[in-house]
Design an enzyme around this catalytic site. Structure first.
Site, PDB file in Angstrom:
ATOM      1  N   CYS A   2     -62.430  27.246  34.577  1.00 54.61           N
ATOM      2  CA  CYS A   2     -62.482  25.945  33.931  1.00 54.61           C
ATOM      3  C   CYS A   2     -62.293  26.169  32.449  1.00 54.61           C
ATOM      4  O   CYS A   2     -62.446  27.286  31.971  1.00 54.61           O
ATOM      5  CB  CYS A   2     -63.849  25.302  34.160  1.00 54.61           C
ATOM      6  SG  CYS A   2     -64.280  25.247  35.896  1.00 54.61           S
ATOM      7  N   ARG A  27     -56.411  25.928  32.705  1.00 56.53           N
ATOM      8  CA  ARG A  27     -57.540  26.618  33.343  1.00 56.53           C
ATOM      9  C   ARG A  27     -58.175  25.773  34.444  1.00 56.53           C
ATOM     10  O   ARG A  27     -59.019  26.247  35.186  1.00 56.53           O
ATOM     11  CB  ARG A  27     -58.603  26.964  32.293  1.00 56.53           C
ATOM     12  CG  ARG A  27     -58.220  28.132  31.433  1.00 56.53           C
ATOM     13  CD  ARG A  27     -59.392  28.565  30.605  1.00 56.53           C
ATOM     14  NE  ARG A  27     -60.468  29.136  31.403  1.00 56.53           N
ATOM     15  CZ  ARG A  27     -60.568  30.402  31.740  1.00 56.53           C
ATOM     16  NH1 ARG A  27     -59.664  31.250  31.351  1.00 56.53           N
ATOM     17  NH2 ARG A  27     -61.571  30.836  32.467  1.00 56.53           N
ATOM     18  N   TRP A  74     -61.791  23.116  37.485  1.00 49.51           N
ATOM     19  CA  TRP A  74     -61.049  23.481  38.704  1.00 49.51           C
ATOM     20  C   TRP A  74     -62.126  23.730  39.749  1.00 49.51           C
ATOM     21  O   TRP A  74     -62.910  24.665  39.631  1.00 49.51           O
ATOM     22  CB  TRP A  74     -60.225  24.734  38.456  1.00 49.51           C
ATOM     23  CG  TRP A  74     -59.346  25.133  39.606  1.00 49.51           C
ATOM     24  CD1 TRP A  74     -58.103  24.657  39.877  1.00 49.51           C
ATOM     25  CD2 TRP A  74     -59.618  26.097  40.621  1.00 49.51           C
ATOM     26  NE1 TRP A  74     -57.590  25.261  40.998  1.00 49.51           N
ATOM     27  CE2 TRP A  74     -58.495  26.155  41.478  1.00 49.51           C
ATOM     28  CE3 TRP A  74     -60.706  26.932  40.906  1.00 49.51           C
ATOM     29  CZ2 TRP A  74     -58.423  26.996  42.578  1.00 49.51           C
ATOM     30  CZ3 TRP A  74     -60.631  27.768  42.004  1.00 49.51           C
ATOM     31  CH2 TRP A  74     -59.499  27.793  42.825  1.00 49.51           C
ATOM     32  N   ASN A 100     -68.415  27.637  33.238  1.00 55.05           N
ATOM     33  CA  ASN A 100     -67.298  28.239  33.974  1.00 55.05           C
ATOM     34  C   ASN A 100     -67.857  29.455  34.694  1.00 55.05           C
ATOM     35  O   ASN A 100     -68.497  30.302  34.063  1.00 55.05           O
ATOM     36  CB  ASN A 100     -66.185  28.652  33.001  1.00 55.05           C
ATOM     37  CG  ASN A 100     -65.047  29.357  33.719  1.00 55.05           C
ATOM     38  OD1 ASN A 100     -64.799  29.101  34.905  1.00 55.05           O
ATOM     39  ND2 ASN A 100     -64.369  30.242  33.017  1.00 55.05           N
ATOM     40  N   GLY A 101     -67.602  29.555  36.009  1.00 56.70           N
ATOM     41  CA  GLY A 101     -68.121  30.693  36.767  1.00 56.70           C
ATOM     42  C   GLY A 101     -68.741  30.204  38.059  1.00 56.70           C
ATOM     43  O   GLY A 101     -68.496  29.070  38.488  1.00 56.70           O
ATOM     44  N   GLU A 485     -41.505  38.461  44.702  1.00 58.00           N
ATOM     45  CA  GLU A 485     -41.884  37.656  43.541  1.00 58.00           C
ATOM     46  C   GLU A 485     -41.095  36.340  43.531  1.00 58.00           C
ATOM     47  O   GLU A 485     -41.641  35.278  43.223  1.00 58.00           O
ATOM     48  CB  GLU A 485     -41.668  38.467  42.257  1.00 58.00           C
ATOM     49  CG  GLU A 485     -41.880  37.720  40.954  1.00 58.00           C
ATOM     50  CD  GLU A 485     -43.241  37.067  40.804  1.00 58.00           C
ATOM     51  OE1 GLU A 485     -44.160  37.347  41.586  1.00 58.00           O
ATOM     52  OE2 GLU A 485     -43.377  36.225  39.891  1.00 58.00           O
ATOM     53  N   LYS A 489     -42.756  32.584  43.634  1.00 61.51           N
ATOM     54  CA  LYS A 489     -42.478  31.572  42.606  1.00 61.51           C
ATOM     55  C   LYS A 489     -42.009  30.270  43.251  1.00 61.51           C
ATOM     56  O   LYS A 489     -42.444  29.194  42.869  1.00 61.51           O
ATOM     57  CB  LYS A 489     -41.409  32.131  41.667  1.00 61.51           C
ATOM     58  CG  LYS A 489     -41.556  31.724  40.249  1.00 61.51           C
ATOM     59  CD  LYS A 489     -42.315  32.717  39.398  1.00 61.51           C
ATOM     60  CE  LYS A 489     -43.758  32.851  39.858  1.00 61.51           C
ATOM     61  NZ  LYS A 489     -44.473  33.929  39.207  1.00 61.51           N
ATOM     62  N   GLU A 492     -44.934  28.512  45.024  1.00 58.77           N
ATOM     63  CA  GLU A 492     -45.940  28.056  44.072  1.00 58.77           C
ATOM     64  C   GLU A 492     -45.576  26.707  43.436  1.00 58.77           C
ATOM     65  O   GLU A 492     -46.427  25.834  43.321  1.00 58.77           O
ATOM     66  CB  GLU A 492     -46.019  29.133  42.985  1.00 58.77           C
ATOM     67  CG  GLU A 492     -47.320  29.289  42.299  1.00 58.77           C
ATOM     68  CD  GLU A 492     -47.309  30.471  41.331  1.00 58.77           C
ATOM     69  OE1 GLU A 492     -46.260  31.119  41.117  1.00 58.77           O
ATOM     70  OE2 GLU A 492     -48.377  30.739  40.761  1.00 58.77           O
ATOM     71  N   HIS A 508     -35.824  42.327  63.069  1.00 57.40           N
ATOM     72  CA  HIS A 508     -37.051  42.621  63.832  1.00 57.40           C
ATOM     73  C   HIS A 508     -37.911  41.376  64.024  1.00 57.40           C
ATOM     74  O   HIS A 508     -39.092  41.489  64.329  1.00 57.40           O
ATOM     75  CB  HIS A 508     -37.840  43.733  63.142  1.00 57.40           C
ATOM     76  CG  HIS A 508     -37.088  45.034  63.083  1.00 57.40           C
ATOM     77  ND1 HIS A 508     -36.844  45.799  64.199  1.00 57.40           N
ATOM     78  CD2 HIS A 508     -36.481  45.667  62.053  1.00 57.40           C
ATOM     79  CE1 HIS A 508     -36.137  46.869  63.865  1.00 57.40           C
ATOM     80  NE2 HIS A 508     -35.900  46.804  62.562  1.00 57.40           N
ATOM     81  N   LYS A 607     -54.509  28.741  36.405  1.00 56.11           N
ATOM     82  CA  LYS A 607     -53.887  29.848  35.688  1.00 56.11           C
ATOM     83  C   LYS A 607     -54.702  31.125  35.771  1.00 56.11           C
ATOM     84  O   LYS A 607     -54.180  32.200  35.955  1.00 56.11           O
ATOM     85  CB  LYS A 607     -53.676  29.441  34.228  1.00 56.11           C
ATOM     86  CG  LYS A 607     -52.972  30.487  33.371  1.00 56.11           C
ATOM     87  CD  LYS A 607     -51.544  30.700  33.838  1.00 56.11           C
ATOM     88  CE  LYS A 607     -50.824  31.779  33.084  1.00 56.11           C
ATOM     89  NZ  LYS A 607     -49.576  32.176  33.782  1.00 56.11           N
TER      90      LYS A 607
HETATM   91  C1  AGP Z   1     -48.300  33.877  39.319  1.00 57.83           C
HETATM   92  O1  AGP Z   1     -47.238  32.978  39.252  1.00 57.83           O
HETATM   93  C2  AGP Z   1     -49.525  33.376  39.849  1.00 57.83           C
HETATM   94  N1  AGP Z   1     -49.934  32.153  39.315  1.00 57.83           N
HETATM   95  C3  AGP Z   1     -50.613  34.352  40.229  1.00 57.83           C
HETATM   96  O2  AGP Z   1     -50.140  35.024  41.352  1.00 57.83           O
HETATM   97  C4  AGP Z   1     -51.110  35.370  39.189  1.00 57.83           C
HETATM   98  O3  AGP Z   1     -50.115  36.303  38.911  1.00 57.83           O
HETATM   99  C5  AGP Z   1     -52.376  36.064  39.727  1.00 57.83           C
HETATM  100  O4  AGP Z   1     -53.375  35.106  39.904  1.00 57.83           O
HETATM  101  C6  AGP Z   1     -52.861  37.177  38.843  1.00 57.83           C
HETATM  102  O5  AGP Z   1     -53.240  36.715  37.587  1.00 57.83           O
HETATM  103  P1  AGP Z   1     -53.517  37.717  36.401  1.00 57.83           P
HETATM  104  O6  AGP Z   1     -52.218  38.419  36.100  1.00 57.83           O
HETATM  105  O7  AGP Z   1     -53.971  36.860  35.280  1.00 57.83           O
HETATM  106  O8  AGP Z   1     -54.542  38.698  36.855  1.00 57.83           O
END
Ligand code: AGP
Length: 612
Positions: A2, A27, A74, A100-101, A485, A489, A492, A508, A607
């Site tokens: 958060c 956040r 969040w 936050n936590g 990757e 993306k 996401e 396979h 994030k």
């Molecule tokens: C990437 O697009 C993601 N949002 C996510 O996978 C991210 O890379 C992951 O949560 C790790 O975050 P960090 O690099 O801050 O540890």
């Protein structure tokens, strides 16, 4: 996960808090709220929805109030509702706090407080128990009450508290969640993250785990867990405020994609001696003898950073002759990894706050291993707890989907591999020179790719892709982690279900899903396996799949075999992942744009993932 802000001074607190929260929406963004300290009472405004909604609700109403705290959430415990939004208050609304936590023992604390008979709860959150605990322990000194309250707590917290009884005072506590205090002239600021403060101050103090701060307009006092005062160093933040804003682009993600040539250049700057064509990583305090004595490397990370680690595995193994294992951080500690005393653990984390990665780091250090962190955030938990740190200099990354942080993680891994390969005597002069020359060309090549995409080639394939709910990314060797990757993306931000396969695996199983028109994005940059990948592309063609190839200049043989193709500038194939990732990022971006999804803040994601 958060965002937290606090202000005490002589200006209108509401405006400053709202402004700070807007910078922190990455956040968390399912609800937002403020608690402001009026004369002898607290005024609470909170609801599900965005910070902009909150701003509209309070507009012009509280300009006379000069002390307050704010939060953007969040959800973890309890749905994103008005009642569950922060700040949370004690029964009498004389104490308010943002958190936050996670409070792991919240249920037993809630039972204990309820049994006492003088506390009743309104929300489903773990946080609310903190407000009641502070109320329970308050005896005229907010700091003392907060210290007693958190002493009862198991879990993680960045906690910011105000009370109606102590005008002008804000008390903070930190354990496993980031918190900084910003210094102004007769005003002071609190935030979970630096971007929230940049418009007001560049002078900050970073709270460490177990520390508390008592903040008023005139002073900042920091204490350890035993109540002893700490004389903490003040840091000067050099980030440009513009860098934390969108800078003319529609989305942070596109802005961050476009910043990649500069981010990559910045990450190499001062680490490459251009005259001698050598890599200089003397900032990592590991002697050549220590590097030569290494027996194995373990890379641990999450999500995109994990994918960077997979590229790093192949690169490090090739250039250093060391075996490398890569683990997803959330699995690492639960599989009882075999760690040798001469092994090195590398954790990769953009934010430096990812709970699973931090736990992996702690596990490795507990077993006596050295941990090297690759991170983007100075002062982050990972950077402070690791033995050695290699920063990526990508600047703040705001879009949830990581782009420039990923590319700079790759570059950091290449630099490390060349450095280790040199120290271990695996790389000869010629190889070092050609790798350094190759690295030096990357920013220019990235800029060329970003110019090339303006021709619209990618966008027209995305028109096709956007109509589908499933897609595949395939590649072999170093192209495979790039495919992974690319698929992440796309998932996401466009919400299309995308799967990555090592191209040889198609037959396979997944080939059963290839029918007329199914989008398949093929990465073809590795000369040694080009024929093999082309055979796999033909398997897709034969079933009517629509293949888009991302390939290197000179690989013309690919052109005739696919529906459309994007050519990358020529580069040594070991470095190709830095270039080939960019078209996959743009494919995800344009497809999400066509589908109208929320690009910078995809649903259900945040994030910085500071919970397990
Ligand atoms: C990437 O697009 C993601 N949002 C996510 O996978 C991210 O890379 C992951 O949560 C790790 O975050 P960090 O690099 O801050 O540890």
């Amino acid at each position: 996960m958060c965002g937290i802000v606090g202000y005490t001074g002589s200006k209108a607190a509401g405006e400053i808090l709202i402004d700070g929260l807007k910078k922190l929406e990455y956040r968390g963004y399912d609800s937002a709220g403020l608690a402001m300290q009026a004369e002898h009472k607290l005024i609470i405004n909170k609801a599900a929805g965005s910070v902009a909604d909150l701003e509209k609700r309070i507009e012009g109403q509280f300009d006379h109030i000069t002390v307050g705290i704010g939060h953007t959430r969040w959800a973890t415990h309890g749905k994103p509702t008005d009642i569950n939004a922060h700040p949370h208050c004690s029964c009498c609304e004389e104490f308010a706090l943002v958190h936050n936590g996670i409070i792991e023992n919240h249920q037993s604390l809630r039972n204990w407080l309820t049994e006492k008979g003088n506390h009743s709860f309104t929300s489903e959150t773990d946080t609310e128990v903190l407000a009641h605990l502070v109320e329970e322990y308050y005896n005229g000194d907010l700091l003392a009450a907060v210290r007693q309250a958190v002493a009862r707590v198991e879990g993680s917290y960045a906690l910011v508290v105000i009370t109606a009884h102590e005008p002008g005072r804000i008390v903070c506590a930190r354990q496993d969640s980031p918190l900084v205090v910003g210094m102004g002239e007769n005003e002071n600021f609190i935030a979970s993250d630096i971007p929230a403060l940049l418009a007001y101050t560049r002078k900050i103090k970073v709270l460490e785990d177990g520390e508390f701060a008592s903040v008023s307009a005139a002073e900042i006092n920091i204490f350890d867990a035993h109540g002893n005062g700490i004389d903490k160093e003040m840091l000067e933040v050099s980030w440009d405020i513009e860098a934390a804003e969108k800078g003319g682009y529609d989305h942070f993600m596109l802005k961050e994609i476009m910043e990649q040539p500069a981010a990559v250049r910045e990450t190499m700057r001062q680490r490459i001696n251009f005259a001698d064509k050598k890599v200089d990583l003397s900032e990592i305090e590991l002697s050549y003898e220590e590097i030569a004595a290494l027996e194995k490397i373990h890379i641990v990370a999450c999500g995109t950073a994990y994918h960077a680690g997979l590229v790093g595995k192949t690169v490090l193994e090739k250039l250093t002759a060391l075996p490398v294992e890569v683990d997803v951080a959330s699995e690492f500690r639960y599989r009882d990894p075999l760690l040798g005393k001469n092994d090195l653990v590398i954790v990769i984390s953009q934010s430096g706050e990812t709970a699973d990665t931090l736990a992996a780091l702690r596990l490795a250090r507990k077993q006596g291993l050295k941990v090297l962190a690759i991170t983007n955030v100075v002062g982050s938990s990972v950077s402070r707890e690791a033995d050695l740190v290699l920063y990526t200099w990508a600047g703040p990354e705001i879009a949830v989907a990581s782009t420039k942080a990923y590319l700079t993680q790759l570059v950091a891994l290449y630099l490390l591999a060349v450095h280790f390969g040199t120290a271990r005597g695996v790389l000869g002069e010629n190889s070092i020179t050609s790798l350094v020359e190759g690295l030096t060309t990357l920013p220019g090549h990235l800029a060329a790719i970003l110019r090339e995409e303006k021709t619209g080639k990618l966008r027209s394939y995305c028109e096709h892709l956007a109509k589908w709910d499933n897609a595949f990314f395939v590649g072999r060797n170093l192209d495979f982690p790039v495919a992974m990757e690319g698929a992440l993306k796309l998932k996401e931000i466009s919400y299309i279900h995308a799967e990555a396969y090592a191209a040889g695996e198609l037959k396979h199983g997944p080939l059963a899903l290839i029918v007329e028109g199914v989008p398949v994005i093929a990465l073809v940059t590795q000369k040694s396996v080009i024929e093999k990948t082309l055979s796999n592309i033909q398997e897709v063609n034969a079933r009517g799949g629509a293949v888009f190839a991302i390939t290197s200049e000179g690989f013309d043989v690919v052109d005739d075999q696919v529906e459309s193709v994007f050519h990358l500038p020529p580069v040594e194939e070991i470095l190709a992942p830095v270039l080939s990732a960019v078209p996959t990022q743009l494919i995800a971006y344009y497809t999400a744009l066509i589908r109208g999804s929320s690009i910078d803040k995809p649903r259900n994601l945040a994030k910085s993932v500071t919970v397990e």
